[in-house]
Write a protein that holds these residues in place. Sequence first.
Motif, PDB file in Angstrom:
ATOM      1  N   ALA A  56       0.841  -1.187   0.000  1.00 41.33           N
ATOM      2  CA  ALA A  56       0.000   0.000   0.000  1.00 41.33           C
ATOM      3  C   ALA A  56       0.883   1.247   0.000  1.00 41.33           C
ATOM      4  O   ALA A  56       1.810   1.370   0.800  1.00 41.33           O
ATOM      5  CB  ALA A  56      -0.896   0.005   1.242  1.00 41.33           C
ATOM      6  N   THR A  61       1.996  10.443  -4.015  1.00 34.57           N
ATOM      7  CA  THR A  61       3.335  10.754  -3.509  1.00 34.57           C
ATOM      8  C   THR A  61       4.345   9.788  -4.096  1.00 34.57           C
ATOM      9  O   THR A  61       5.236   9.293  -3.427  1.00 34.57           O
ATOM     10  CB  THR A  61       3.339  10.747  -1.961  1.00 34.57           C
ATOM     11  OG1 THR A  61       2.201  11.491  -1.510  1.00 34.57           O
ATOM     12  CG2 THR A  61       4.572  11.412  -1.372  1.00 34.57           C
TER      13      THR A  61
ATOM     14  N   GLY B  30      10.901   9.985  -1.153  1.00 30.21           N
ATOM     15  CA  GLY B  30      10.030  11.044  -1.656  1.00 30.21           C
ATOM     16  C   GLY B  30       8.915  11.478  -0.718  1.00 30.21           C
ATOM     17  O   GLY B  30       8.121  12.349  -1.074  1.00 30.21           O
ATOM     18  N   GLN B  31       8.848  10.911   0.476  1.00 29.46           N
ATOM     19  CA  GLN B  31       7.689  11.201   1.319  1.00 29.46           C
ATOM     20  C   GLN B  31       7.744  12.609   1.937  1.00 29.46           C
ATOM     21  O   GLN B  31       6.735  13.134   2.393  1.00 29.46           O
ATOM     22  CB  GLN B  31       7.513  10.129   2.402  1.00 29.46           C
ATOM     23  CG  GLN B  31       7.345   8.738   1.815  1.00 29.46           C
ATOM     24  CD  GLN B  31       6.170   8.636   0.839  1.00 29.46           C
ATOM     25  OE1 GLN B  31       5.019   8.624   1.254  1.00 29.46           O
ATOM     26  NE2 GLN B  31       6.450   8.583  -0.457  1.00 29.46           N
ATOM     27  N   ILE B  34       8.455  14.983  -2.209  1.00 32.01           N
ATOM     28  CA  ILE B  34       7.357  15.148  -3.190  1.00 32.01           C
ATOM     29  C   ILE B  34       6.327  16.176  -2.701  1.00 32.01           C
ATOM     30  O   ILE B  34       5.949  17.064  -3.469  1.00 32.01           O
ATOM     31  CB  ILE B  34       6.749  13.785  -3.593  1.00 32.01           C
ATOM     32  CG1 ILE B  34       7.826  12.945  -4.309  1.00 32.01           C
ATOM     33  CG2 ILE B  34       5.532  13.964  -4.509  1.00 32.01           C
ATOM     34  CD1 ILE B  34       7.421  11.525  -4.670  1.00 32.01           C
ATOM     35  N   PRO B  35       5.875  16.109  -1.431  1.00 33.34           N
ATOM     36  CA  PRO B  35       4.993  17.189  -0.962  1.00 33.34           C
ATOM     37  C   PRO B  35       5.652  18.574  -1.064  1.00 33.34           C
ATOM     38  O   PRO B  35       4.984  19.571  -1.355  1.00 33.34           O
ATOM     39  CB  PRO B  35       4.728  16.816   0.509  1.00 33.34           C
ATOM     40  CG  PRO B  35       4.945  15.338   0.585  1.00 33.34           C
ATOM     41  CD  PRO B  35       5.998  15.019  -0.434  1.00 33.34           C
ATOM     42  N   GLY B  93       8.670   1.360  12.975  1.00 36.54           N
ATOM     43  CA  GLY B  93       7.277   0.955  12.824  1.00 36.54           C
ATOM     44  C   GLY B  93       6.277   2.002  13.283  1.00 36.54           C
ATOM     45  O   GLY B  93       5.064   1.816  13.111  1.00 36.54           O
ATOM     46  N   ASN B  94       6.782   3.084  13.868  1.00 31.19           N
ATOM     47  CA  ASN B  94       5.882   4.160  14.306  1.00 31.19           C
ATOM     48  C   ASN B  94       6.122   5.476  13.571  1.00 31.19           C
ATOM     49  O   ASN B  94       5.597   6.521  13.959  1.00 31.19           O
ATOM     50  CB  ASN B  94       6.017   4.381  15.812  1.00 31.19           C
ATOM     51  CG  ASN B  94       5.292   3.298  16.597  1.00 31.19           C
ATOM     52  OD1 ASN B  94       4.139   2.985  16.307  1.00 31.19           O
ATOM     53  ND2 ASN B  94       5.959   2.706  17.558  1.00 31.19           N
ATOM     54  N   ASP B  97       2.859   6.700   8.711  1.00 31.05           N
ATOM     55  CA  ASP B  97       1.763   5.743   8.629  1.00 31.05           C
ATOM     56  C   ASP B  97       2.208   4.613   7.702  1.00 31.05           C
ATOM     57  O   ASP B  97       3.291   4.696   7.117  1.00 31.05           O
ATOM     58  CB  ASP B  97       0.502   6.451   8.110  1.00 31.05           C
ATOM     59  CG  ASP B  97       0.716   7.085   6.745  1.00 31.05           C
ATOM     60  OD1 ASP B  97       1.078   6.367   5.795  1.00 31.05           O
ATOM     61  OD2 ASP B  97       0.537   8.314   6.618  1.00 31.05           O
ATOM     62  N   PRO B  98       1.416   3.549   7.558  1.00 28.39           N
ATOM     63  CA  PRO B  98       1.896   2.386   6.790  1.00 28.39           C
ATOM     64  C   PRO B  98       2.326   2.713   5.356  1.00 28.39           C
ATOM     65  O   PRO B  98       3.316   2.175   4.871  1.00 28.39           O
ATOM     66  CB  PRO B  98       0.692   1.435   6.776  1.00 28.39           C
ATOM     67  CG  PRO B  98      -0.126   1.824   7.943  1.00 28.39           C
ATOM     68  CD  PRO B  98       0.083   3.294   8.134  1.00 28.39           C
ATOM     69  N   MET B  99       1.593   3.603   4.705  1.00 24.30           N
ATOM     70  CA  MET B  99       1.942   3.900   3.310  1.00 24.30           C
ATOM     71  C   MET B  99       3.261   4.678   3.236  1.00 24.30           C
ATOM     72  O   MET B  99       4.080   4.454   2.345  1.00 24.30           O
ATOM     73  CB  MET B  99       0.821   4.688   2.624  1.00 24.30           C
ATOM     74  CG  MET B  99      -0.412   3.865   2.310  1.00 24.30           C
ATOM     75  SD  MET B  99      -1.485   3.622   3.748  1.00 24.30           S
ATOM     76  CE  MET B  99      -2.382   5.159   3.785  1.00 24.30           C
ATOM     77  N   VAL B 100       3.441   5.589   4.187  1.00 23.30           N
ATOM     78  CA  VAL B 100       4.706   6.332   4.251  1.00 23.30           C
ATOM     79  C   VAL B 100       5.854   5.359   4.558  1.00 23.30           C
ATOM     80  O   VAL B 100       6.935   5.446   3.966  1.00 23.30           O
ATOM     81  CB  VAL B 100       4.622   7.439   5.325  1.00 23.30           C
ATOM     82  CG1 VAL B 100       6.006   7.993   5.656  1.00 23.30           C
ATOM     83  CG2 VAL B 100       3.707   8.563   4.855  1.00 23.30           C
ATOM     84  N   ARG B 101       5.604   4.406   5.441  1.00 21.17           N
ATOM     85  CA  ARG B 101       6.664   3.463   5.806  1.00 21.17           C
ATOM     86  C   ARG B 101       7.043   2.538   4.653  1.00 21.17           C
ATOM     87  O   ARG B 101       8.146   2.017   4.609  1.00 21.17           O
ATOM     88  CB  ARG B 101       6.236   2.626   7.020  1.00 21.17           C
ATOM     89  CG  ARG B 101       6.100   3.445   8.284  1.00 21.17           C
ATOM     90  CD  ARG B 101       6.060   2.563   9.516  1.00 21.17           C
ATOM     91  NE  ARG B 101       4.803   1.876   9.716  1.00 21.17           N
ATOM     92  CZ  ARG B 101       3.734   2.385  10.327  1.00 21.17           C
ATOM     93  NH1 ARG B 101       3.765   3.625  10.780  1.00 21.17           N
ATOM     94  NH2 ARG B 101       2.635   1.675  10.489  1.00 21.17           N
ATOM     95  N   ALA B 177      -1.203  15.335  14.677  1.00 18.56           N
ATOM     96  CA  ALA B 177      -1.557  15.624  13.292  1.00 18.56           C
ATOM     97  C   ALA B 177      -0.456  15.177  12.338  1.00 18.56           C
ATOM     98  O   ALA B 177      -0.724  14.548  11.319  1.00 18.56           O
ATOM     99  CB  ALA B 177      -1.846  17.111  13.108  1.00 18.56           C
ATOM    100  N   SER B 178       0.762  15.465  12.648  1.00 17.86           N
ATOM    101  CA  SER B 178       1.851  15.169  11.700  1.00 17.86           C
ATOM    102  C   SER B 178       2.416  13.776  11.871  1.00 17.86           C
ATOM    103  O   SER B 178       3.096  13.280  10.984  1.00 17.86           O
ATOM    104  CB  SER B 178       2.988  16.176  11.877  1.00 17.86           C
ATOM    105  OG  SER B 178       3.685  15.922  13.081  1.00 17.86           O
ATOM    106  N   ARG B 179       2.162  13.122  12.995  1.00 15.07           N
ATOM    107  CA  ARG B 179       2.747  11.831  13.368  1.00 15.07           C
ATOM    108  C   ARG B 179       4.244  11.933  13.622  1.00 15.07           C
ATOM    109  O   ARG B 179       4.901  10.924  13.845  1.00 15.07           O
ATOM    110  CB  ARG B 179       2.491  10.726  12.329  1.00 15.07           C
ATOM    111  CG  ARG B 179       1.107  10.617  11.766  1.00 15.07           C
ATOM    112  CD  ARG B 179       0.035  10.556  12.798  1.00 15.07           C
ATOM    113  NE  ARG B 179       0.144   9.397  13.679  1.00 15.07           N
ATOM    114  CZ  ARG B 179      -0.510   9.274  14.826  1.00 15.07           C
ATOM    115  NH1 ARG B 179      -1.297  10.245  15.239  1.00 15.07           N
ATOM    116  NH2 ARG B 179      -0.365   8.216  15.552  1.00 15.07           N
TER     117      ARG B 179
END
Lengths: 162, 263
Positions: A56, A61, B30-31, B34-35, B93-94, B97-101, B177-179
């Motif tokens: 996922a 991005t 790119g996480q 890219i933003p 692992g923290n 979020d999962p997609m960013v990881r 908000a930002s994690r």
Amino acid sequence: MTTVSLTVNGRAVSAEVEGRTLLVDLLRDRLGLTGTHVGCDTSQCGACTVHVDGMAVKSCTMFVAEIDGATVTTIEGIAGPDGALSPLQQAFREQHGLQCGYCTPGMIMALTALLQETPKPTEAEIRHHLEGNICRCTGYVNIVRAALAASGQLAPDTGAAH
Amino acid sequence: MHAFDLVVPASLEEAVAQLAEEEAQPLAGGQTLIPTLKARLAAPSKLVSLRGIAALRGLAQQGGELVIGAMTTHATVAREARAPFPALAALAGNIGDPMVRNRGTIGGSLANNDPSACYPAAVLATGATVVTSARELAADEFFQGMFTTALEEGEIIRQVRFPIPVGAHYEKFWQPASRFALTGVFVARFDAAVGVAVTGASENGVFRWHAAEAALAEAFAPAAIAALDPPDEPMIADLHGSAEYRAHLAQVLTARAVAAIGA
Ligand code: FES
Ligand code: FES
């Protein structure tokens, strides 16, 4: 411009893209796969979540030019070929896991990935897994219930909490 | 986004050569980048993706060290560092979020050196070595303040070599908000020394809390931290927390990390 070849929902696709072409733009604007939504411009909402090589990711991005040869699955590739909903999609429907539906494709893609890795996640694991998916209708309770139901952890006839 | 060329070289040498060009910039996971490009806060003429370089990916244990390739994603570290270095696996692992990881990488995080990022605390507390395309940098020299590192133009991180501590723990107080970490503390205990690094708190970016390290080397217990003055650093003050609040958090989180490691 570079040419990339991808497999999208089982179909071979090749496209000319710019360096800056985002995967979500290719999916929506060029392939007409508008089930993948864009909910933000800041990589925070997860509405654009798809699977690339089984993982996922946020399709808003990542650049297409970086993933030549990849296999992509979008929300359109989740139901069976006959249109039968996946167990998770079915659970979203039964548990009232969507309101406006805007976040739903991203939720389904994120949770499908979770259930592939962890077939029976705890509620805490489900919530941790959804940290990158925002539901602006704030329907998280039923989204979590749907994930529990789809993983066989909720009796199917308890009825939705409306 | 402004237009740019994107190239995906297959070797480090080729990437270094591509980066020699004016206005070329490396692209890791790119996480963050890219933003930033979407907001038009950066306008490179060329992005050099490091994704095609297989030698930059993966974990390996070598002696007492865990060596992690720069393009290894947070998800991979969370999975594969669990046995050799569980505190680092938990930290990875923290992140986000999962997609960013699944996309974000350890090398990208370190090169960016966001003052609230998690990895810099682990690198600094363990005294890890950052190996680049040109040289080896000790953690103490690598981090040089908010968003600033010792990396030169066109220099690429190849790997990070972590000495594996006897005990370690990362205690993160989430900015919900930002994690990212509103403040986070990594404590690494070795036979002869203790490392304590604080992220998210200081105007100078990640820092070592030397007084806490000395106190814990004497007596490894939360009480040793409670007896100290808060770290003497120019703390960040913003709408999420005052300078005093962050200083207090640094102290509380350090004591919690020590308690989690145990005696
Ligand atoms: S549209 Fe991709 S994270 Fe919001
Ligand atoms: S159902 Fe409306 S945003 Fe989630």
